[in-house]
Design an enzyme around this catalytic site. Structure first.
Site, mmCIF file in Angstrom:
data_model
loop_
_atom_site.group_PDB
_atom_site.id
_atom_site.type_symbol
_atom_site.label_atom_id
_atom_site.label_comp_id
_atom_site.label_asym_id
_atom_site.label_seq_id
_atom_site.Cartn_x
_atom_site.Cartn_y
_atom_site.Cartn_z
ATOM 1 C CG HIS A 55 15.868 -8.976 2.552
ATOM 2 N ND1 HIS A 55 15.450 -9.592 3.662
ATOM 3 C CD2 HIS A 55 17.450 -8.994 2.569
ATOM 4 C CE1 HIS A 55 16.346 -9.744 4.571
ATOM 5 N NE2 HIS A 55 17.346 -9.616 3.931
ATOM 6 C CB THR A 88 3.048 10.734 3.797
ATOM 7 O OG1 THR A 88 2.370 10.682 2.469
ATOM 8 C CG2 THR A 88 1.966 11.823 4.454
ATOM 9 C CB CYS A 113 4.953 13.070 -1.578
ATOM 10 S SG CYS A 113 4.433 11.700 -0.895
HETATM 11 C C1 RB5 Z 1 0.200 16.952 -0.540
HETATM 12 O O1 RB5 Z 1 -0.560 18.058 0.405
HETATM 13 C C2 RB5 Z 1 0.416 15.588 -0.001
HETATM 14 O O2 RB5 Z 1 -0.942 15.025 -0.083
HETATM 15 C C3 RB5 Z 1 1.356 14.841 -0.795
HETATM 16 O O3 RB5 Z 1 2.489 15.599 -0.500
HETATM 17 C C4 RB5 Z 1 1.515 13.394 -0.217
HETATM 18 O O4 RB5 Z 1 1.739 13.404 1.114
HETATM 19 C C5 RB5 Z 1 0.580 12.355 -0.398
HETATM 20 O O5 RB5 Z 1 0.751 11.198 -0.313
#
Ligand code: RB5
Length: 146
Positions: free
Chosen positions: A101, A70, A68
């Site tokens: 681990h 992050t 995603c």
């Molecule tokens: C989408 O905008 C973003 O919130 C998602 O990809 C992710 O980073 C959420 O943790």
């Protein structure tokens, strides 16, 4: 060790890396299942995380990769599923340790955080690293008891 199938998924924030990682999987002869998303349109990462986790829990796939923006949302969502040990990694040392681990069965990456070459290195190391068992098995078993 023979790797069965890799399930891969992303939301819109990880869509480009999903395509890059699928290229890596194809090039390295991994069998994979793509659980979406299939366009750059905005979508909800928990839905994709649950689809991927289900494939591992029901035995269709051995390991998974979720991307995603992050990597955090995917890891939080995937770790809600019993039997899933999702590791959010931004470096190869953590990727290797999460296999050795923690016997991680899902790797989570953030397309907005980690550069493409590093992300592909992380995938490579993670897929090739083995669980060490021993004292680590006792600890992983303790996680699964909870
Ligand atoms: C989408 O905008 C973003 O919130 C998602 O990809 C992710 O980073 C959420 O943790």
């Amino acid at each position: 060790m023979i790797i069965k199938k890799i399930v891969i998924g992303s939301d819109h924030g990880g869509f480009n890396y999903k395509a890059k990682i699928i290229e890596y999987l194809k090039h390295n002869n991994y069998d994979y299942i793509d659980v979406g998303t299939y366009s750059e349109a905005s979508c909800d990462y928990p839905v994709i995380a649950r689809k991927a986790a289900a494939k591992i829990v029901n035995g269709e796939a051995e390991k998974g990769i979720l991307i995603c923006g992050t990597g955090i949302g995917m890891s939080i969502a995937a770790n809600k599923v019993k039997g899933i040990r999702a590791a959010h990694c931004t470096d190869t040392f953590s990727a290797k340790a999460s296999r050795a681990h923690n016997n991680s069965n899902i790797l989570c990456l953030g397309e907005r955080i980690t550069g493409e070459c590093i992300a592909l290195d992380i995938v490579n190391v993670w897929l090739k690293s083995e669980f060490e068992g021993g004292r680590h098995l006792r600890r992983v078993d303790q996680i699964e008891e909870s």
